[in-house]
Design an enzyme around this catalytic site. Structure first.
Site, PDB file in Angstrom:
ATOM      1  N   THR A 373       0.887  -1.144   0.000  1.00 35.28           N
ATOM      2  CA  THR A 373       0.000   0.000   0.000  1.00 35.28           C
ATOM      3  C   THR A 373       0.928   1.196   0.000  1.00 35.28           C
ATOM      4  O   THR A 373       2.120   1.038   0.216  1.00 35.28           O
ATOM      5  CB  THR A 373      -0.838  -0.083   1.289  1.00 35.28           C
ATOM      6  OG1 THR A 373      -1.615  -1.253   1.203  1.00 35.28           O
ATOM      7  CG2 THR A 373      -1.722   1.118   1.507  1.00 35.28           C
ATOM      8  N   THR A 391      -4.210   1.785  -2.280  1.00 35.29           N
ATOM      9  CA  THR A 391      -3.571   0.478  -2.383  1.00 35.29           C
ATOM     10  C   THR A 391      -4.115  -0.364  -3.506  1.00 35.29           C
ATOM     11  O   THR A 391      -5.228  -0.129  -3.996  1.00 35.29           O
ATOM     12  CB  THR A 391      -3.767  -0.290  -1.051  1.00 35.29           C
ATOM     13  OG1 THR A 391      -3.007  -1.483  -1.067  1.00 35.29           O
ATOM     14  CG2 THR A 391      -5.226  -0.651  -0.821  1.00 35.29           C
ATOM     15  N   SER A 444     -10.824  -2.395   5.796  1.00 38.07           N
ATOM     16  CA  SER A 444      -9.434  -1.999   5.568  1.00 38.07           C
ATOM     17  C   SER A 444      -8.761  -1.661   6.893  1.00 38.07           C
ATOM     18  O   SER A 444      -9.433  -1.438   7.900  1.00 38.07           O
ATOM     19  CB  SER A 444      -9.424  -0.768   4.660  1.00 38.07           C
ATOM     20  OG  SER A 444      -8.127  -0.238   4.562  1.00 38.07           O
TER      21      SER A 444
HETATM   22  O1  DON Z   1      -6.818  -2.054   3.103  1.00 35.56           O
HETATM   23  C1  DON Z   1      -5.984  -2.686   3.727  1.00 35.56           C
HETATM   24  O2  DON Z   1      -5.903  -2.651   4.935  1.00 35.56           O
HETATM   25  C2  DON Z   1      -4.978  -3.545   2.985  1.00 35.56           C
HETATM   26  N1  DON Z   1      -5.488  -3.929   1.705  1.00 35.56           N
HETATM   27  C3  DON Z   1      -3.697  -2.792   2.875  1.00 35.56           C
HETATM   28  C4  DON Z   1      -2.641  -3.625   2.206  1.00 35.56           C
HETATM   29  C5  DON Z   1      -1.267  -3.241   2.576  1.00 35.56           C
HETATM   30  O3  DON Z   1      -1.033  -2.325   3.302  1.00 35.56           O
HETATM   31  C6  DON Z   1      -0.181  -4.090   2.060  1.00 35.56           C
HETATM   32  N2  DON Z   1       1.064  -3.407   2.265  1.00 35.56           N
HETATM   33  N3  DON Z   1       2.079  -3.574   2.586  1.00 35.56           N
END
Ligand code: DON
Length: 567
Positions: A373, A391, A444
């Site tokens: 993200t 993200t 999320s």
């Molecule tokens: O919305 C969310 O919480 C996740 N899809 C975020 C994904 C994420 O941060 C992956 N990163 N390193």
């Protein structure tokens, strides 16, 4: 010749910005901190051309879709929190939604069990993208610039190309097996002969430039209607995905009131559901406010124990209660209760200073009585503050590209609870508030957050990292407020993570390449199951020093490409 010259110019430019990466960057007028110097610069260019922080945030977001394809996106979704110069605060929710044909059990096999990874792989894992609808809402309600202007830096970066940083070239090469499975992705991330790019090579994205030009000319409709929408729906049909042109045409971003907390007199503005971020963050801050953290000592065993027990309880509440507010009618009352000082007091009374609790997948908080993200932060000369976390879910999302469109699609469907009713010690959650339903937004953890003091934004903060995001943002706030660290130190300090289930305390193993001297033995004596992990989060933060003019930007040293840009 023209390209060689261009490459030289872009490389020189990149080197100039890269030299400033990660350090605290002071500025008097405006500041952008993001995961790539050219994206920060894109935002800065819009600020300098008379745009406000909202315009700059949209320009930075579009530029990140070009230069930071792991998470910057047109094919994903996210959240924006705004604190405006006149004191108003608001949020924009452009989270992906489940297609009309989605069903709660769509990732289960004939045996009723989750087919491993199926909710995270390929075209069937894609939620309806929200980013462009979110940016459109931001521009229409709060911007002063047009689509035609804010797209300019991104169009140029895609069309003319950028020199690949070592980190990007390495990521593209690592994922080559994925690219080879999807020719449209291979056309972007591999050379025409199928070989990989090297660091420093010029990387151009003509298909993406064309898609961005459609946005430049038509705004939101350039994405959700017409050729882009049709090509996206056709790719879905060809590859077993569910999204239709109707799903795209009916997608809407939503403006929501921010979640507000008060931590020792500092006002916290963060994201309400469908993010769990603001709720869990404020719940944790309320518990911690009842303790003198600086007296415990930063990252001392008693401090880490208290933080862990606080995280355990907030994440249990997250699993039990949180999901899409439209699909959970009483959620706003629940969130008000979870973020109340009374709830914090009740949970705090269940924390024993001398022993870790046990996370119980059956009883949740009743037991106690009760990588990718990206985040960026922008502030302008007038004091408008904007934080965005958006993200594709996993790094490079579903790793598939619709033919000819030039952008990656998310695999956000994986953020729904995939197996109804199954919550277990591995961290699988099957509670009902976050089950798949057509049109629903998946829960999320993204937590773009603005902290205000006396009505002025003093800290803009956020991070990637899935469920770790909430704990990362929490610790940067504690480092700033309780331990009075300067911004760079607050961002760089080693972090920990606990998410209720699996019941383990994860400690970052390294800081600046050196082992972190955690009090591991004492923590284990208290009953914690401790594991050393990799880097936690990539914070992009801006601070306004009380009583002083101007801003300080800090990009996380955990991210080699990140950079602050100010003027
Ligand atoms: O919305 C969310 O919480 C996740 N899809 C975020 C994904 C994420 O941060 C992956 N990163 N390193």
């Amino acid at each position: 010749m023209r390209f060689i010259l261009l490459q030289l110019v872009v490389t020189a430019c990149w080197a100039a910005w890269a030299a400033r990466a990660n350090g605290p960057v002071p500025s008097t007028h405006g500041q952008v901190v993001s995961a790539h110097p050219l994206a920060s610069q894109a935002g800065l260019q819009i600020l300098q051309a008379g745009g406000n922080a909202i315009d700059a945030a949209v320009a930075t977001g579009l530029a990140l879709a070009v230069v930071h394809p792991a998470a910057g996106n047109l094919g994903g979704g996210g959240f924006m929190v705004l604190a405006l110069k006149d004191g108003r605060a608001t949020t924009l929710d452009f989270r992906e939604t489940a297609p009309a044909a989605a069903r709660a059990g769509m990732y289960l096999g004939a045996d009723g069990q989750l087919v491993p990874s199926s909710n995270h792989e390929g075209f069937r894992a894609v939620g309806i993208p929200g980013t462009i609808a979110g940016f459109d809402l931001a521009l229409r309600r709060y911007g002063v610039k047009s689509w035609s202007e804010v797209t300019q830096p991104a169009v140029r970066l895609a069309r003319e190309g950028i020199p690949l940083t070592p980190a990007l070239a390495q990521e593209f090469a690592q994922l080559q097996a994925d690219w080879r499975r999807n020719p449209a992705a291979a056309a972007i991330f591999l050379k025409p002969d199928g070989s990989t790019f090297a660091a420093g090579e010029l990387w151009r994205q003509p298909d993406l430039a064309r898609t961005l030009t459609r946005l430049q000319n038509k705004g939101r409709d350039g994405f959700y209607r017409g050729p882009v929408a049709r090509a996206l729906a056709a790719a879905m049909k060809d590859h077993g995905g569910l999204i239709t042109t109707r799903d795209l045409a009916t997608y809407a971003a939503i403006e929501r009131a921010p979640l507000r907390g008060n931590y020792r007199g500092w006002e916290i503005l963060s994201m309400p559901p469908p993010s769990s971020g603001g709720t869990a963050l404020i719940e944790m801050l309320n518990i911690l406010e009842r303790h003198d953290l600086s007296a415990l000592g930063h990252n001392s065993a008693p401090y880490l124990h208290l933080l862990t027990e606080t995280m355990r309880r907030a994440f249990a509440d997250r699993a039990r209660f949180l999901g899409d507010p439209e699909a959970n009618p009483s959620l706003s009352a629940t969130v008000a209760r979870l973020t109340s000082k009374e709830h914090a007091a009740r949970l705090d009374r269940t924390i024993r200073p001398d022993a870790a609790a046990v996370s119980d997948p059956i009883r949740l908080n009743e037991a106690y009585e009760s990588p990718e993200t990206t985040h960026y932060s922008v502030i302008d000369a007038a004091g408008n503050a904007v934080v965005v976390t958006y993200t594709l879910e996993n790094s490079y999302g579903a790793r598939v590209v619709p033919d000819g469109l030039g952008f990656l699609l998310n695999n956000e469907m994986g953020d729904f609870n995939p197996q109804p009713g199954r919550t277990d010690a591995t961290g699988l959650i099957g509670t009902s508030p976050n089950l798949i339903r057509p049109g629903r937004r998946m829960l999320s953890s993204m937590s773009p957050t603005i902290v205000r003091r006396d009505g002025q934004p003093v800290l803009l903060v956020g991070s990637p990292g899935g469920r770790t995001i909430i704990n990362t943002v929490l610790q940067v706030i504690l480092n700033t407020v309780d331990f009075r660290m300067d911004l760079s130190t607050a961002v760089a300090a080693p972090r920990l993570h606990h998410q209720w289930l699996p019941d383990e305390l994860v400690l970052e193993s390294l800081t600046a390449g050196q082992p972190v001297p955690w009090p591991r033995v004492e923590l284990e004596r208290l009953g914690h199951r401790v594991r050393l992990g990799g880097a936690q989060g990539r914070v992009m933060a801006i601070q306004r020093l009380p009583g002083q003019e101007g801003y300080l930007g800090a990009a996380d040293p955990r991210d080699p490409d990140a950079a602050a840009a100010g003027y």
